[in-house]
Design a protein around this motif. Structure first.
Motif, PDB file in Angstrom:
ATOM      1  N   ALA A 114       0.806  -1.351   0.162  1.00  0.00           N
ATOM      2  CA  ALA A 114      -0.201  -0.204  -0.385  1.00  0.00           C
ATOM      3  C   ALA A 114       0.821   1.052  -0.363  1.00  0.00           C
ATOM      4  CB  ALA A 114      -1.370  -0.184   1.133  1.00  0.00           C
ATOM      5  N   GLU A 115       1.724   1.071   0.721  1.00  0.00           N
ATOM      6  CA  GLU A 115       2.535   2.424   1.006  1.00  0.00           C
ATOM      7  C   GLU A 115       3.279   2.373  -0.391  1.00  0.00           C
ATOM      8  OE1 GLU A 115       5.511   1.363   4.106  1.00  0.00           O
ATOM      9  OE2 GLU A 115       4.251   2.165   5.581  1.00  0.00           O
ATOM     10  N   THR A 116       3.973   1.575  -0.991  1.00  0.00           N
ATOM     11  CA  THR A 116       4.367   1.196  -2.256  1.00  0.00           C
ATOM     12  C   THR A 116       3.235   2.314  -3.363  1.00  0.00           C
ATOM     13  OG1 THR A 116       6.430   0.133  -1.900  1.00  0.00           O
ATOM     14  CG2 THR A 116       5.807   0.549  -3.941  1.00  0.00           C
ATOM     15  N   SER A 117       2.506   1.659  -3.325  1.00  0.00           N
ATOM     16  CA  SER A 117       1.266   1.811  -4.291  1.00  0.00           C
ATOM     17  C   SER A 117       1.173   3.310  -4.078  1.00  0.00           C
ATOM     18  CB  SER A 117       0.043   0.746  -4.006  1.00  0.00           C
ATOM     19  OG  SER A 117      -0.849   1.843  -4.851  1.00  0.00           O
TER      20      SER A 117
ATOM     21  N   LYS B 165       1.647   9.136  -6.334  1.00  0.00           N
ATOM     22  CA  LYS B 165       2.183  10.248  -5.677  1.00  0.00           C
ATOM     23  C   LYS B 165       3.046  10.764  -7.149  1.00  0.00           C
ATOM     24  CE  LYS B 165       0.986  10.614  -1.120  1.00  0.00           C
ATOM     25  NZ  LYS B 165       1.682  10.856   0.188  1.00  0.00           N
ATOM     26  N   ALA B 166       2.592  12.107  -7.555  1.00  0.00           N
ATOM     27  CA  ALA B 166       3.738  12.737  -8.607  1.00  0.00           C
ATOM     28  C   ALA B 166       4.514  13.162  -7.815  1.00  0.00           C
ATOM     29  CB  ALA B 166       2.609  13.702  -9.434  1.00  0.00           C
ATOM     30  N   SER B 167       5.639  13.083  -8.817  1.00  0.00           N
ATOM     31  CA  SER B 167       6.968  13.286  -8.351  1.00  0.00           C
ATOM     32  C   SER B 167       7.556  15.136  -8.746  1.00  0.00           C
ATOM     33  CB  SER B 167       8.221  12.646  -8.715  1.00  0.00           C
ATOM     34  OG  SER B 167       8.252  12.673 -10.362  1.00  0.00           O
ATOM     35  N   PHE B 168       7.845  15.725  -8.146  1.00  0.00           N
ATOM     36  CA  PHE B 168       8.625  17.286  -9.037  1.00  0.00           C
ATOM     37  C   PHE B 168       8.625  17.272 -10.083  1.00  0.00           C
ATOM     38  CE2 PHE B 168      11.837  20.371  -9.883  1.00  0.00           C
ATOM     39  CZ  PHE B 168      10.516  21.429  -9.651  1.00  0.00           C
ATOM     40  N   LYS B 169       9.905  16.216 -10.803  1.00  0.00           N
ATOM     41  CA  LYS B 169       9.751  15.896 -12.246  1.00  0.00           C
ATOM     42  C   LYS B 169       8.929  15.704 -12.919  1.00  0.00           C
ATOM     43  CE  LYS B 169      12.702  13.783 -14.750  1.00  0.00           C
ATOM     44  NZ  LYS B 169      14.290  12.539 -15.195  1.00  0.00           N
ATOM     45  N   GLN B 170       7.676  14.702 -12.093  1.00  0.00           N
ATOM     46  CA  GLN B 170       6.341  14.760 -13.043  1.00  0.00           C
ATOM     47  C   GLN B 170       5.966  15.588 -13.539  1.00  0.00           C
ATOM     48  OE1 GLN B 170       5.892  11.665 -10.728  1.00  0.00           O
ATOM     49  NE2 GLN B 170       5.941   9.599 -12.865  1.00  0.00           N
ATOM     50  N   LYS B 171       5.552  16.624 -12.434  1.00  0.00           N
ATOM     51  CA  LYS B 171       5.438  17.936 -12.457  1.00  0.00           C
ATOM     52  C   LYS B 171       5.559  19.096 -13.372  1.00  0.00           C
ATOM     53  CE  LYS B 171       2.902  17.505  -7.664  1.00  0.00           C
ATOM     54  NZ  LYS B 171       3.312  18.251  -6.147  1.00  0.00           N
ATOM     55  N   GLN B 172       6.972  18.899 -13.408  1.00  0.00           N
ATOM     56  CA  GLN B 172       7.259  19.614 -14.597  1.00  0.00           C
ATOM     57  C   GLN B 172       7.234  19.210 -16.420  1.00  0.00           C
ATOM     58  OE1 GLN B 172       7.798  22.202 -12.579  1.00  0.00           O
ATOM     59  NE2 GLN B 172       9.299  22.970 -13.709  1.00  0.00           N
ATOM     60  N   GLU B 173       7.122  17.910 -16.019  1.00  0.00           N
ATOM     61  CA  GLU B 173       7.274  16.829 -17.581  1.00  0.00           C
ATOM     62  C   GLU B 173       5.747  17.255 -18.084  1.00  0.00           C
ATOM     63  OE1 GLU B 173       7.173  13.074 -19.531  1.00  0.00           O
ATOM     64  OE2 GLU B 173       7.627  13.372 -17.664  1.00  0.00           O
ATOM     65  N   PHE B 174       4.244  17.816 -17.012  1.00  0.00           N
ATOM     66  CA  PHE B 174       3.216  18.096 -17.345  1.00  0.00           C
ATOM     67  C   PHE B 174       3.117  19.295 -17.553  1.00  0.00           C
ATOM     68  CE2 PHE B 174      -1.214  18.914 -15.982  1.00  0.00           C
ATOM     69  CZ  PHE B 174      -2.239  17.587 -16.632  1.00  0.00           C
ATOM     70  N   LYS B 175       3.852  20.185 -16.714  1.00  0.00           N
ATOM     71  CA  LYS B 175       3.055  21.401 -17.292  1.00  0.00           C
ATOM     72  C   LYS B 175       4.329  21.500 -19.080  1.00  0.00           C
ATOM     73  CE  LYS B 175       3.725  23.330 -12.299  1.00  0.00           C
ATOM     74  NZ  LYS B 175       4.540  24.130 -11.872  1.00  0.00           N
ATOM     75  N   GLN B 176       5.411  21.658 -19.253  1.00  0.00           N
ATOM     76  CA  GLN B 176       6.083  21.181 -20.017  1.00  0.00           C
ATOM     77  C   GLN B 176       4.983  20.510 -21.169  1.00  0.00           C
ATOM     78  OE1 GLN B 176       8.563  23.089 -20.825  1.00  0.00           O
ATOM     79  NE2 GLN B 176       8.724  22.859 -22.878  1.00  0.00           N
ATOM     80  N   ILE B 177       4.705  19.486 -20.670  1.00  0.00           N
ATOM     81  CA  ILE B 177       4.146  18.769 -22.318  1.00  0.00           C
ATOM     82  C   ILE B 177       2.523  19.865 -22.232  1.00  0.00           C
ATOM     83  CG2 ILE B 177       2.063  17.198 -22.269  1.00  0.00           C
ATOM     84  CD1 ILE B 177       4.106  15.870 -20.874  1.00  0.00           C
TER      85      ILE B 177
ATOM     86  N   GLU C 296      -1.751   9.538 -19.101  1.00  0.00           N
ATOM     87  CA  GLU C 296      -1.018   8.961 -18.196  1.00  0.00           C
ATOM     88  C   GLU C 296      -0.117   9.743 -16.819  1.00  0.00           C
ATOM     89  OE1 GLU C 296       2.035   5.705 -19.921  1.00  0.00           O
ATOM     90  OE2 GLU C 296       2.905   7.174 -19.630  1.00  0.00           O
ATOM     91  N   LEU C 297       0.052  10.733 -16.472  1.00  0.00           N
ATOM     92  CA  LEU C 297       0.241  11.462 -16.221  1.00  0.00           C
ATOM     93  C   LEU C 297      -0.670  12.204 -15.305  1.00  0.00           C
ATOM     94  CD1 LEU C 297       3.853  13.840 -17.715  1.00  0.00           C
ATOM     95  CD2 LEU C 297       3.455  12.107 -15.955  1.00  0.00           C
ATOM     96  N   SER C 298      -1.556  12.579 -15.623  1.00  0.00           N
ATOM     97  CA  SER C 298      -2.747  13.452 -15.004  1.00  0.00           C
ATOM     98  C   SER C 298      -3.624  12.406 -13.928  1.00  0.00           C
ATOM     99  CB  SER C 298      -3.713  13.483 -16.195  1.00  0.00           C
ATOM    100  OG  SER C 298      -4.693  12.368 -17.696  1.00  0.00           O
ATOM    101  N   GLU C 299      -3.228  10.536 -14.011  1.00  0.00           N
ATOM    102  CA  GLU C 299      -3.921   9.363 -13.440  1.00  0.00           C
ATOM    103  C   GLU C 299      -3.161   9.964 -12.091  1.00  0.00           C
ATOM    104  OE1 GLU C 299      -5.977   7.838 -13.728  1.00  0.00           O
ATOM    105  OE2 GLU C 299      -6.741   8.494 -15.895  1.00  0.00           O
ATOM    106  N   LEU C 300      -2.149  10.683 -11.730  1.00  0.00           N
ATOM    107  CA  LEU C 300      -1.234  10.680 -10.849  1.00  0.00           C
ATOM    108  C   LEU C 300      -2.160  11.855  -9.831  1.00  0.00           C
ATOM    109  CD1 LEU C 300       2.312  11.003 -12.112  1.00  0.00           C
ATOM    110  CD2 LEU C 300       1.105   8.779 -11.131  1.00  0.00           C
TER     111      LEU C 300
ATOM    112  N   ASP D  85      -1.773  14.944  -6.931  1.00  0.00           N
ATOM    113  CA  ASP D  85      -1.241  16.022  -7.067  1.00  0.00           C
ATOM    114  C   ASP D  85      -0.328  16.780  -8.258  1.00  0.00           C
ATOM    115  OD1 ASP D  85      -1.723  15.870  -4.551  1.00  0.00           O
ATOM    116  OD2 ASP D  85      -0.368  14.672  -3.581  1.00  0.00           O
ATOM    117  N   ILE D  86      -1.191  16.491  -9.647  1.00  0.00           N
ATOM    118  CA  ILE D  86      -0.169  16.338 -10.302  1.00  0.00           C
ATOM    119  C   ILE D  86      -0.370  17.673 -10.781  1.00  0.00           C
ATOM    120  CG2 ILE D  86      -1.690  15.924 -12.593  1.00  0.00           C
ATOM    121  CD1 ILE D  86       1.740  15.089 -12.712  1.00  0.00           C
ATOM    122  N   MET D  87      -1.224  18.316 -10.668  1.00  0.00           N
ATOM    123  CA  MET D  87      -1.779  19.875 -10.966  1.00  0.00           C
ATOM    124  C   MET D  87      -1.320  21.358  -9.656  1.00  0.00           C
ATOM    125  SD  MET D  87      -4.061  19.340 -13.569  1.00  0.00           S
ATOM    126  CE  MET D  87      -4.563  18.642 -14.240  1.00  0.00           C
TER     127      MET D  87
END
Length: 633
Positions: free
Chosen positions: A553-556, A561-573, A624-628, A630-632
């Motif tokens: 559960a902890e791993t899941s 949870k979106a990482s900082f890098k994923q959040k930056q990638e989402f904004k860039q996209i 894909e990223l929108s499923e994470l 706190d991505i916004m």
């Protein structure tokens, strides 16, 4: 394949014959027990087979291709050698030698004296000889037998510990035929259970002397009975032996009655005949003598009777309150409280060294407690049968030893008998009563020790390992007596059959001073412990599953949870998609405006196609990223 053959073997000590022209053999895979009354010659026969004693006549043939190991009833070793040296020093096995060298090299490495080349060579030898598995077996056998500190000198060990060393040595020699003389003596119950399980499954032949009836039942597939100097063979375990022995006794009794009838008839003929020298008459006379011998043959069946009286017990027997005892930093008993009641029959179990004998010595006033109180009732009269063999004057006769305590003995119903009659009831016939103590066998000495306890008419019996060295006949009689004993009874014993029959609850010494009062006999305890072990294993399994689920559960949660890098990638996209859509719109407007430059028109169309492909790729990644979580943010 035949491993051992005994042919027409005879042995006597002075006028006492032990066995006469006995013959038997042991083949591959047979697990044979030798039983018989104390003094029948069981241990002597075992010593003759091993070459420790010499037979009067007969032969013993041992297959020269067969490896034999022998565990003496009271093994003796060089006291200067360590446990490990004793087990392996005289071994010719290359595997054992390599393991010993490897373990010494590891000890040297741990102390900073490592020789890496030597260690590497030894590890290669261990690989080549496949010695790793055997090293594991060595550790398992030593561990199960409680031999943890193998550097201890054997001279510092107790008799029970030396027995464990002898067992370990014999087992690890991996013999084809294992000879055991009272293997369960001085072992605790769990060690006996392990040994019993090991021997019952081991691929080897066994010839042993033991009185442990559960051990006989589980390990053996044949029983030899040494009775009246003869060998009787029974193919089966202990239960089968009991049935068939009873049948044999009935047949022998019937045949003896027939012989007596024939004797009377032939005796009349003998008396009527004149002295004749004819062959026919001589043949009949010889037959008459044989019939006479059979009709009046005396069986070496020792009928033991235990009918001593016991003093009346008062309302107060023993009251124990908050009893504690320690040795150095080891707590033996801690805050133990119990009030004995009339008719209490209590068994004491626990590993060797847990404090069982210490507890008995405190009850009887031989050892003071560190704290707490033991109050003994005025009418309580102890009879204490100790684990250690009593010391008697070896030159004195049995009858003199007993008369020193009592000339007359009072029996259960108030009748009295002489000391000589009392000895006879204990299986010491008049002829033996006038022999020196020095001529008694180990079992006979223990029987005399029991007699000396009971002759004082105790009402509170304490028996510390009473079954050691006693034969099955004596044990059965002792059980009958104790079953009907009106006083209180405490038993410390490794004999599970004995405990199961007699005790109604147990003091279980669990270590660190804890004593559990368990309602039931030993088999009840083992069943309860197995259930507790199963529940504990189930509990641990459930805890493990819960821990695993928690980690998943902890791993899941971490994965969603979106990482900082994923959040930056989402904004860039999002930015790139906006830019590409704007570029596509501008190109579409140019095409719609029209132009005569066909090459420019083709380039715009190609660019729009590339933008669509790029947009499709970016939009898929955006989904894909929108499923994470706190991505916004």
């Amino acid at each position: 394949m035949n491993y051992l053959s005994v042919e027409n073997l005879s042995k006597a000590f002075g006028e006492k014959p032990l066995f006469n022209k006995i013959s038997f053999g042991i083949d591959q895979g047979q697990k044979v027990a030798l039983v018989g009354i104390n003094g029948a010659g069981k241990s002597t026969l075992m010593k003759i087979i091993m070459g420790i004693e010499v037979a009067d006549e007969g032969e013993i043939a041992i297959n020269q291709t067969v490896k034999i190991a022998y565990v003496h009833q009271n093994p003796v070793f060089d006291g200067n050698l360590s446990i490990y040296q004793t087990i392996f020093s005289d071994s010719s096995s290359e595997i054992l030698n390599v393991i010993e060298q490897y373990q010494k090299a590891m000890v040297a490495a741990q102390s900073g004296k490592e020789n890496s080349d030597e260690l590497n060579n030894l590890m290669e030898k261990m690989d080549r000889l496949q010695a790793w598995d055997f090293e594991y077996q060595v550790k398992e056998v030593l561990g199960k037998l409680g031999l943890h500190d193998t550097d201890l000198p054997v001279g510092n060990l107790s008799g029970g510990q030396r027995k464990r060393v002898a067992l370990a040595k014999a087992i690890l020699e991996k013999p084809d035929l294992l000879l055991l003389d009272e293997p369960t003596n001085h072992l605790d119950l769990k060690t006996i259970e392990w040994l019993e399980d090991y021997l019952s499954k081991a691929n080897l032949s066994i010839f042993m002397v033991t009185h442990d009836r559960y051990f006989l039942e589980k390990v053996t597939n044949e029983i030899l009975e040494l009775d009246a100097g003869k060998i009787f063979r029974y193919t089966g375990n202990y239960s089968y032996f009991l049935d068939k022995k009873a049948e044999r006794r009935e047949i022998e009794a019937t045949e003896q009655e027939k012989a007596k009838s024939l004797y009377k008839k032939e005796l009349d003929w003998i008396r009527r005949q004149p002295k004749a020298r004819g062959t026919k008459a001589k043949y009949r006379i010889d037959a008459f003598e044989a019939t006479k011998e059979k009709a009046f043959q005396k069986k070496e069946e020792r009928e033991i009777e235990l009918q001593v009286s016991s003093q009346r017990l008062g309302s107060k027997i023993i009251e124990i309150e908050k009893l504690s005892k320690s040795y150095d930093d080891k707590t033996i008993i801690k805050d133990f409280t119990y009030t004995f009641k009339k008719g209490d029959k209590i068994g004491i179990v626990g590993p060797n060294g847990a404090g069982k004998t210490t507890f008995l010595n405190m009850i009887t006033g031989m050892l003071p407690p560190d704290s707490g109180n033991i109050a003994i009732g005025q009418t309580t009269a102890f009879g204490y049968y100790k684990q250690e063999e009593s010391s008697f004057d070896e030159e004195k006769r049995l009858i003199d030893i007993v008369k020193e305590v009592a000339e007359v003995v009072t029996l259960a119903k108030g009748n009295t008998i002489t000391a000589s009659q009392f000895l006879n009831q204990f299986g010491f016939p008049p002829k033996q009563q006038h022999t020196p103590i020095a001529k008694l066998s180990g079992g006979e000495r223990r029987r005399l020790q029991l007699l000396m306890v009971l002759i004082k008419n105790p009402n509170f019996l304490i028996l510390d390992e009473p079954t050691n060295d006693l034969d099955i006949v004596t044990l059965n009689t002792l059980e009958e007596f104790l079953d009907n004993f009106p006083g209180c009874l405490i038993i410390v014993s490794h004999d599970r059959y004995f405990m199961d029959r007699l005790v109604d609850h147990l003091f279980v010494f669990r270590g660190e001073g804890e004593i559990k009062d368990f309602p039931g006999n030993y088999t009840d305890l083992r069943e309860w412990e197995k259930k507790q072990d199963a529940l504990e294993a189930l509990k641990k399994q459930e805890e493990k599953i819960q821990e695993t689920n928690k980690k998943v559960a902890e791993t899941s949660n971490k994965a969603n949870k979106a990482s900082f890098k994923q959040k930056q990638e989402f904004k860039q996209i999002q930015t790139e998609i906006g830019q590409l859509e704007q570029q596509k719109e501008e190109l579409v407007n140019k095409i719609n405006a029209g132009t005569e430059d066909h090459e420019a028109l083709l380039d715009w169309s190609t660019s729009i196609q590339g933008i669509d492909e790029k947009l499709e790729e970016l939009e898929f990644r955006w989904l894909e990223l929108s499923e994470l979580d706190d991505i916004m943010d």
